[in-house]
Motif scaffolding. Sequence first.
Motif, PDB file in Angstrom:
ATOM      1  N   GLN A   7     -14.503 -23.745  10.597  1.00 52.80           N
ATOM      2  CA  GLN A   7     -13.644 -22.654  10.349  1.00 52.80           C
ATOM      3  C   GLN A   7     -14.293 -21.213  10.609  1.00 52.80           C
ATOM      4  N   THR A 135      -7.380 -14.878   3.531  1.00 52.22           N
ATOM      5  CA  THR A 135      -7.483 -16.233   4.015  1.00 52.22           C
ATOM      6  C   THR A 135      -5.932 -16.611   4.668  1.00 52.22           C
ATOM      7  N   LYS A 136      -4.966 -16.155   4.174  1.00 48.99           N
ATOM      8  CA  LYS A 136      -3.535 -16.400   4.509  1.00 48.99           C
ATOM      9  C   LYS A 136      -3.475 -15.894   5.972  1.00 48.99           C
ATOM     10  N   SER A 139      -5.806 -18.237   8.339  1.00 50.61           N
ATOM     11  CA  SER A 139      -5.360 -19.489   8.574  1.00 50.61           C
ATOM     12  C   SER A 139      -3.920 -19.553   9.260  1.00 50.61           C
TER      13      SER A 139
END
Length: 175
Positions: A7, A135-136, A139
């Motif tokens: 990631q 992170t949101k 992602s």
Amino acid sequence: MDEDERQRAAWRRQPGLEQEWIRQNNLMYGGLIGIGIVLVQPFLTVASLDLSAWICVVAFSVAIPLLAGLVLVSHQEAFMRRASGSKLVTVAQSVAVFFAFTGIVSGFWHVTWIAGVGVLVASALALAVHSAGYTKLMSRRAAQDAAAPGGSDGSDGTHGSGESDGPVGPDDPER
């Protein structure tokens, strides 16, 4: 390679992401230098310092030169359009931010201990907010890239889906 490493590698391949990190770091370094100068200034003319004031001055005496050096490195990184990747730079970043944070907390603690605790708590909350938001966003971008026709990982400069990463709309399920 585990999933987290994959990631992170995919995020690094996102066009413009590394340059954005460089800009954000440069802004942070400059801001911390400014805060340090403002907090240390009143202590320079005082005959003696209590413990919290002494910690503030010593912490910023370490942080400010390191932060200044990191500002210069950031400008070089921005010019070269890539991060240096140097382990020494990474260590300097950690040390500079640690001592700047220590100086900020002790400077507020000097005024009143409750202000010092307030800075500690608010900083932890700000870190959590930033991490959750980042992170949101990342992602969501990774999901868009995976769902894109052709499955681009962004390394070809297309951001994967070719769609804008603009604000979330009212009909967006991510909201």
